[in-house]
Each structure stands twice: as C-alpha cells, then as structure tokens.
Design a protein around this motif. Sequence first.
Motif, short mmCIF file in Angstrom:
data_model
loop_
_atom_site.label_atom_id
_atom_site.label_comp_id
_atom_site.label_asym_id
_atom_site.label_seq_id
_atom_site.Cartn_x
_atom_site.Cartn_y
_atom_site.Cartn_z
N LYS A 83 -5.14 7.65 -28.55
CA LYS A 83 -6.16 7.51 -29.60
C LYS A 83 -6.58 8.89 -30.12
O LYS A 83 -6.73 9.09 -31.33
CB LYS A 83 -7.37 6.77 -29.03
CG LYS A 83 -8.34 6.28 -30.07
CD LYS A 83 -9.39 5.38 -29.45
CE LYS A 83 -10.42 4.97 -30.49
NZ LYS A 83 -11.37 4.00 -29.95
N ALA A 84 -6.71 9.84 -29.19
CA ALA A 84 -7.12 11.19 -29.58
C ALA A 84 -6.08 11.83 -30.50
O ALA A 84 -6.42 12.60 -31.41
CB ALA A 84 -7.34 12.04 -28.33
N LEU A 86 -4.32 10.32 -32.69
CA LEU A 86 -4.47 9.75 -34.03
C LEU A 86 -5.63 10.36 -34.79
O LEU A 86 -5.59 10.49 -36.01
CB LEU A 86 -4.69 8.23 -33.93
CG LEU A 86 -3.48 7.34 -33.66
CD1 LEU A 86 -3.93 5.89 -33.59
CD2 LEU A 86 -2.41 7.50 -34.73
N THR A 87 -6.67 10.70 -34.04
CA THR A 87 -7.90 11.14 -34.70
C THR A 87 -8.08 12.66 -34.72
O THR A 87 -9.10 13.15 -35.18
CB THR A 87 -9.12 10.48 -34.02
OG1 THR A 87 -9.04 10.74 -32.61
CG2 THR A 87 -9.13 8.97 -34.22
N ARG A 88 -7.06 13.39 -34.23
CA ARG A 88 -7.17 14.85 -34.23
C ARG A 88 -7.39 15.34 -35.66
O ARG A 88 -6.65 14.97 -36.57
CB ARG A 88 -5.88 15.47 -33.65
CG ARG A 88 -6.02 16.95 -33.34
CD ARG A 88 -4.68 17.58 -33.07
NE ARG A 88 -4.10 17.17 -31.79
CZ ARG A 88 -2.91 17.59 -31.35
NH1 ARG A 88 -2.18 18.42 -32.08
NH2 ARG A 88 -2.45 17.20 -30.19
N PRO A 89 -8.38 16.19 -35.87
CA PRO A 89 -8.70 16.61 -37.25
C PRO A 89 -7.58 17.49 -37.83
O PRO A 89 -6.85 18.14 -37.10
CB PRO A 89 -9.99 17.42 -37.10
CG PRO A 89 -10.43 17.28 -35.68
CD PRO A 89 -9.25 16.85 -34.89
N ALA A 96 -0.03 12.35 -38.00
CA ALA A 96 -0.76 11.69 -36.91
C ALA A 96 0.05 10.53 -36.33
O ALA A 96 0.17 10.38 -35.11
CB ALA A 96 -2.12 11.21 -37.40
N THR A 147 -7.10 -0.06 -32.61
CA THR A 147 -7.15 1.39 -32.77
C THR A 147 -6.30 1.80 -33.96
O THR A 147 -6.74 2.61 -34.80
CB THR A 147 -6.61 2.08 -31.49
OG1 THR A 147 -7.45 1.73 -30.40
CG2 THR A 147 -6.58 3.59 -31.64
N GLU A 150 -8.02 0.58 -37.26
CA GLU A 150 -9.18 1.41 -37.62
C GLU A 150 -8.72 2.76 -38.18
O GLU A 150 -9.27 3.26 -39.16
CB GLU A 150 -10.07 1.64 -36.40
CG GLU A 150 -10.98 0.45 -36.12
CD GLU A 150 -11.55 0.48 -34.71
OE1 GLU A 150 -11.64 1.58 -34.12
OE2 GLU A 150 -11.90 -0.60 -34.19
N PHE A 151 -7.72 3.33 -37.53
CA PHE A 151 -7.16 4.60 -37.99
C PHE A 151 -6.66 4.47 -39.43
O PHE A 151 -6.94 5.30 -40.29
CB PHE A 151 -6.02 5.01 -37.05
CG PHE A 151 -5.05 5.99 -37.61
CD1 PHE A 151 -5.37 7.33 -37.73
CD2 PHE A 151 -3.78 5.57 -38.01
CE1 PHE A 151 -4.46 8.24 -38.26
CE2 PHE A 151 -2.86 6.47 -38.53
CZ PHE A 151 -3.21 7.81 -38.66
N VAL A 154 -9.55 4.11 -41.96
CA VAL A 154 -10.19 5.39 -42.26
C VAL A 154 -9.34 6.18 -43.25
O VAL A 154 -9.83 6.71 -44.25
CB VAL A 154 -10.42 6.20 -40.95
CG1 VAL A 154 -10.82 7.63 -41.26
CG2 VAL A 154 -11.47 5.52 -40.08
N ARG A 155 -8.03 6.21 -42.98
CA ARG A 155 -7.13 6.98 -43.86
C ARG A 155 -7.05 6.37 -45.26
O ARG A 155 -6.88 7.08 -46.25
CB ARG A 155 -5.73 7.08 -43.23
CG ARG A 155 -5.69 7.82 -41.90
CD ARG A 155 -6.24 9.25 -42.02
NE ARG A 155 -6.16 9.95 -40.75
CZ ARG A 155 -5.59 11.16 -40.61
NH1 ARG A 155 -5.11 11.80 -41.64
NH2 ARG A 155 -5.56 11.74 -39.40
#
Lengths: 223, 223
Positions: A83-84, A86-89, A96, A147, A150-151, A154-155
Amino acid sequence: MSIEQAACLKKGRGRPKQFDRDIALDKALEMFWRHGYEATSMADLVDATGAKAPTLYAEFGNKEGLFRAAVERYVSKFAEKGKALLTRPGSTITEAVERFFRAAAATFTDKSLPSGCFIICTSAALSASSEDVAELLRTRHHLQENTLREFLQVRQSQGELPTQTNIAALAKYLACTLQGMSVQARDGATHEDLDTIVSTMMTVWPELIRVGADFTLIAALEA
Amino acid sequence: MSIEQAACLKKGRGRPKQFDRDIALDKALEMFWRHGYEATSMADLVDATGAKAPTLYAEFGNKEGLFRAAVERYVSKFAEKGKALLTRPGSTITEAVERFFRAAAATFTDKSLPSGCFIICTSAALSASSEDVAELLRTRHHLQENTLREFLQVRQSQGELPTQTNIAALAKYLACTLQGMSVQARDGATHEDLDTIVSTMMTVWPELIRVGADFTLIAALEA
C-alpha cells in the motif's frame, strides 16, 4: 512477566525459555502459508513455534485465534508495504502501479518465504466448515482490491485517469492479475516469469486505463 | 462383475449395492475441490461417495490414487471442453479467446459446482509433504498454459497474430488472468464480476496481441 515465562521459572528445568510472540507468530504464519488453515494442526503449530501448547492456547485462545493473529502479522509485514508503494508521493500513476506489481512479483517468489500471497493461497482451499476464517480472508482479500480502487479514485480525481474510466472494473482487473501471479508463484513460476506478466500488463496499461464505463457496448459472443 | 458387486452379493445383506465408479469419482472430485487434497480424509471420501472403504481401496489404491482419478475426471469433464472452444473451426482468434474466457467465467461460478477451477484451487494449498500430488497438479496447470500457447502458435502461423508477438509471454499472461478469475470466484465473485474481467481483457486484446518479443526495452522502475 508473561504466563510462559512464569511457568518456565516455576518449572525450573534449565534456563527459562522466553516466549517471543512475534517469532512464534512468524513461524505459525509460515506453517499456515505453506499448508493452509485446515491442514495445519495445533500439534504442527506447537512443533513449528517451539512453544508449549498451553502457551499457545493462553496467548491465542485456539487455532483460529492464532490464525487471525498470523493474518494480522502478514498484513502488517507485507500488505501494508504494498500500500505504501502505491501512495508514495511524487510518482505518476503508471510508476506507482508498476512499482507495486514488481514488488509483488519479488515478494511472491522470495525464496526465504513460502511462494505466493499468504491470503490468496490460504483462502483457495478453505472448506465451508471454516466459514469464520473464510470470512476473515474474504475481508482481507477485498481490502487489497479496495486499496487499489481507492488509489485509482484518488488518481482519477487528480486528473491522471480519464473521467470515464471504470475504476471498479480496473481495480478488479488489477486484483485478478495479482491473484493470478500468486497462483503462478505457488505453481513454480520464477521472479522473471512474474516480471514478464507485469511487463505485459504495463504494455497494455495505456489502453487499460481507458477501460470504459459501459461494457454492454461490447457484445458478448454467443458461446 | 466388479469386486464391489461380488463383495455385496457375497455378504447377501439386502439388495446388492452397485458401485458406480463415475458417480463415486464425481463425489470424490467435489470433496477434493471444496476442501483440498490434504484436508480431505479417506473417511470423508467414504462418506461422500457412499462406497465402502475396501471398495475405494480396491478401485483406487489409496487417497492419492483416488485424487489422481478425480483429476483425470475433471480434465475430461471440464478442461477438454475449454480446449474444444479454442479449436472450434471457423472462429477468429478474438472470438475463440473471448468464448474460452466467457465459458471459464460461467464454469467458475456455476452454482451446482464448487467455485473456481479445481486444479487451481487444489494446488494453492498443497504442502511440501504432498510432493507427488503437487507435481501432478503442476503438470496439469502447465497443460492449460500449453494449450493456450499451442493455440496462439497455430493462429500466429495462420497470420492472425503479428510475427513479433511473444507467444510465450501472451500465453502466460492469459493463464495468469484465468487463474486470477478462479481465485476471485473462490472468493465470492459472481458470474457478472468475472465477465467484467473478461470484458476488460477483451478491451485491451488488440494491444495485448502486439506484446513484443523484447521486454528489456521496457525499463523496470527502480523500486
């Protein structure tokens, strides 16, 4: 002092053996991962963890309790890392997704661990008699798809996906690929084999993210 | 006259119960399919088939022998039908692939059968202690991927696929999708859910069949 430590001291045979919950959980996780829930007995778990049966019962209640704790251990050790990724800035959606799938390919074929995804492998062979455990695993499974969804949401809201992209369908497709990769790993696929699957997926990714909202436009062939 | 019939007559209690090998195999197949190889005992199989233990031992040798026969039964009942869908004359490659995957979606979610693919579900939870059985399932698994690869090779030689298409990679990708669909079915996905996955795949199919020979051109992202 834990019950086990106290018991060991009381017995006084040799040095008191400390019960390390995390080490025991890792061993139990590995047993369940390799053999599945039903084929693993408490006797197997006592053997694998090196703990005494009363200690395991005191800590986890029963086999199901130990299994639940093993699932949580797996999620915190592996699933949350995914999950991290996918969400790494600072990553594009394409970066991702590729990073997430390449990491899964590596984990699923890591020789120091049983092959494939623990959740996927374990749930595949559950019988109706383990309905509570099956429900727990279904929740975890859906967590993975959630997960991804949601990813993607957001995108999409950030303009990285076309507004007409069917996010639910795309998330399901990605989860399906991940699950197939787990099966392949269990079946002897190498890291390179799984990377080839990821490469194929990434080749069609630019089209995949255009997957439209209305599948009824695609006439199903008459079988 | 089978051993079982002879034994029943000899015993002479009531009417002799005929042992129907195919019916017993179907029941055994369903048990293994639902519970996996290791979690199914000979006692379970005796219960499920309604046969007597000595009959099962005489017919199949042991649990592994019965399992092997169940695998063959599954292959002849289901897997060969899938292969026939691929090779039916007069279909384009696209029609054949879509028909094959839609049929899998229907079979995997057929309410009169356990969910998913028997081979995929069963192999996911095998332990190292069942190495012979695991090897049998691996062979069967690979048979599925081989069937897809041979189909693609024939179509490529007939000019339906670009000559630079990486047939091995495409076959592996299709097998991965099929395996993911099996996991999803096991996990509660509906026929419609699986059809959505097939629709997504068919949307990217025109790009998928162009999957090139050289994946090294696609730089793997640094994780």
